[in-house]
Design an enzyme around this catalytic site. Structure first.
Site, PDB file in Angstrom:
ATOM      1  N   GLU A 179       0.825  -1.222   0.000  1.00  0.00           N
ATOM      2  CA  GLU A 179       0.000   0.000   0.000  1.00  0.00           C
ATOM      3  C   GLU A 179       0.851   1.262   0.000  1.00  0.00           C
ATOM      4  O   GLU A 179       0.672   2.166   0.822  1.00  0.00           O
ATOM      5  CB  GLU A 179      -0.967  -0.012   1.199  1.00  0.00           C
ATOM      6  CG  GLU A 179      -2.032  -1.087   1.074  1.00  0.00           C
ATOM      7  CD  GLU A 179      -3.176  -0.952   2.061  1.00  0.00           C
ATOM      8  OE1 GLU A 179      -2.996  -0.293   3.095  1.00  0.00           O
ATOM      9  OE2 GLU A 179      -4.255  -1.508   1.803  1.00  0.00           O
ATOM     10  N   GLU A 377      -5.560  -8.358  -0.842  1.00  0.00           N
ATOM     11  CA  GLU A 377      -6.284  -8.046   0.391  1.00  0.00           C
ATOM     12  C   GLU A 377      -7.720  -7.678   0.044  1.00  0.00           C
ATOM     13  O   GLU A 377      -7.959  -6.929  -0.901  1.00  0.00           O
ATOM     14  CB  GLU A 377      -5.687  -6.852   1.145  1.00  0.00           C
ATOM     15  CG  GLU A 377      -4.377  -7.123   1.798  1.00  0.00           C
ATOM     16  CD  GLU A 377      -3.886  -5.951   2.640  1.00  0.00           C
ATOM     17  OE1 GLU A 377      -4.725  -5.219   3.222  1.00  0.00           O
ATOM     18  OE2 GLU A 377      -2.670  -5.768   2.715  1.00  0.00           O
TER      19      GLU A 377
END
Ligand code: BG6
Length: 479
Positions: A179, A377
């Site tokens: 991320e 995810e």
């Protein structure tokens, strides 16, 4: 032309975690102190505190986490029982280089991951490994100022080279920075701190500092991709972005243009990782704002030669934004212009649940790059209750995952997206990144551990465990 009716053979079903959120053993096996080790516990609406080293009087949930460090064999056996084809975790940099700037790696740390990967491979579970998932050595923050310092590029590349060499025949799938785009929201100290060890709001020019950090990480990522391909050409090395698609609040042209610009805050990351150069919109933004980002002459070539093989993405929610929102940035999740979307519901933590947004994200990214995608995810953080008979009936989690998998299948079978796999987040309950809570649970496997630190750490199968087992066994046909 053939159109696919089902997910492809060999689709990588599995689950995802990160080292610091599950392992514990924070000071075992020669491990050094990571930035996650100095993050206190928080709650929804209560920020985690970044302490100056480990201090008395604070609770540090990541120190013990769910003790995967000593219980991984039991956990891997449960993953195998569910039928996992892959398991995503990260390598804690501080197990390998406790301070980050040593020349020789720590053998005990390397051995731990050898043992973990052997255990996974015993069950034909492919390790999917993130090199940097919010856990850089604290020493690199204290002594060097984190990723703002160019030397950290070399330290990271050395760490990556050591582990890629060591696990060259055990790990095929890698990702560089988890991320990486979180820190684009530099106003939130936790995001910058976890991605790069820098609290941008402490900097004289926070936004310029953030872009400088990004440049260092883009170069480091490209170097690692090149290196990994030399170590073993079969390695697949991806980037990893948090994909929160933005929807215009209305069809007002200003709302639409607002979204176009705001989406660049996400696409910048995939653009540089996948295309190997800075797009015009960001060069113009830097010129407009007078930002001077330090670069070395060879960086241009490094970026071009180190394009990632695939895009790993997390997907939890979408956001609606409005060009002239009142009190913008506070309404939903802190994104500029965010306004609650009346068409979707939100979790107890305010994350807006939008399965169609997953398909939208996959199609958008695939049409932009025509490169494989990997959902690394996705999931539903919720409070689980254990029944008197020990059962945990997490139907809400099943419903969330079911709806997202349906949209994922549409993206593959209808839109033609090339998708490598699906690893729901927190396949075993673990410490929440944003709040440090145990009670924000995502797992198929329940861990008896509470926010106050009590609990046996015993594992139990939730209802979603058997549900996911059947999903995998049917390659996504039985939902
Ligand atoms: C992603 C991170 O932001 O979302 C994970 O990569 C994190 O580390 C996950 O745990 C879920 O967030 P949270 O705050 O609910 O744990």
């Amino acid at each position: 032309m053939t159109s696919k009716q089902q997910l492809p053979e060999g689709f990588l079903w599995g689950g995802a975690v990160a080292a610091h959120q599950v392992e514990g053993g924070w000071d075992q096996g020669g491990k050094g102190v990571s930035i996650a080790d100095v993050l206190s516990g928080g709650a929804h609406g209560v920020d985690r505190v970044i302490t100056d080293g480990v201090q008395a009087g604070y609770s540090y949930p990541n120190h013990q986490a769910v003790d995967f460090y000593s219980r991984y064999k039991e956990d891997v056996a449960l993953f195998a029982e569910m039928g996992f084809k892959c398991f995503r975790t990260s390598i804690a940099w501080t197990r390998i280089f406790p301070n980050g700037d040593e020349h020789e790696p720590n053998e005990a740390g390397l051995q731990f991951y050898d043992d973990l990967f052997d255990e996974l491979l015993k069950y034909n579970i492919e390790p999917v490994i993130t090199l940097s998932h919010f856990e850089m050595p604290n020493h690199l923050v204290k002594a060097y100022g984190g990723w703002l310092n160019r030397n950290v590029v070399d330290f990271f590349v050395r760490f990556s080279e050591v582990v890629m060499e060591r696990y060259r025949n055990k790990v095929k799938y890698w990702m560089t920075f988890n991320e990486i785009n979180n820190q684009r929201n530099w106003q939130y100290p936790l995001f910058g701190y976890c991605c790069s060890g820098v609290v941008f709001t402490d900097q004289d020019n926070p936004e310029q500092a953030m872009f400088q950090v990004l440049h260092h990480q883009f170069v480091a990522s490209a170097q690692v991709v090149r290196l990994g391909h030399n170590i073993n050409p079969a390695m697949q090395i991806g980037c990893m972005i948090a994909m929160v698609p933005l929807y215009p609040w209305s069809c007002h042209p200003e709302d639409v243009m607002f979204v176009q610009e705001a989406m660049r805050e996400r696409f910048l990351f995939s653009d540089v990782h996948m295309r190997g150069y800075y797009p015009a919109y960001i060069l113009n933004e830097w010129a407009r704002k007078g930002y001077d980002i330090a670069m070395l002459p060879e960086d241009t070539r490094t970026l071009r030669e180190g394009c990632a093989d695939y895009i790993g993405l997390s997907y939890y929610m979408s956001n609606a934004v409005q060009a002239h929102a009142q009190g913008s940035g506070s309404a939903v999740s802190g994104f500029a212009g965010s306004v609650p979307n009346p068409h979707v519901k939100a979790s107890d933590w305010g994350w807006q649940i939008d399965p169609v947004g997953l398909r939208y994200s996959l199609a958008t990214l695939y049409e932009r790059y025509q490169k494989p995608l990997f959902i690394v995810e996705n999931g539903f953080g919720a409070i689980d209750n254990v029944g008197a008979d020990g059962s945990i009936n997490d139907d809400y989690r099943i419903a969330y995952l079911q709806a997202h998998i349906e949209q994922m299948k549409l993206a593959v079978c209808y839109d033609g997206v090339e998708l490598m796999g699906y690893t729901p987040w927190g396949c075993i309950d673990c410490v929440s990144f944003t709040t440090g809570q145990y009670s924000k649970r995502y797992g198929f496997i329940y861990v008896d551990k509470n926010d106050d630190g009590s609990g046996t750490l015993n594992r139990a199968r939730k209802k979603s465990f058997t549900w996911y087992q059947q999903v995998i066994a049917s390659n996504g046909e039985k939902l």
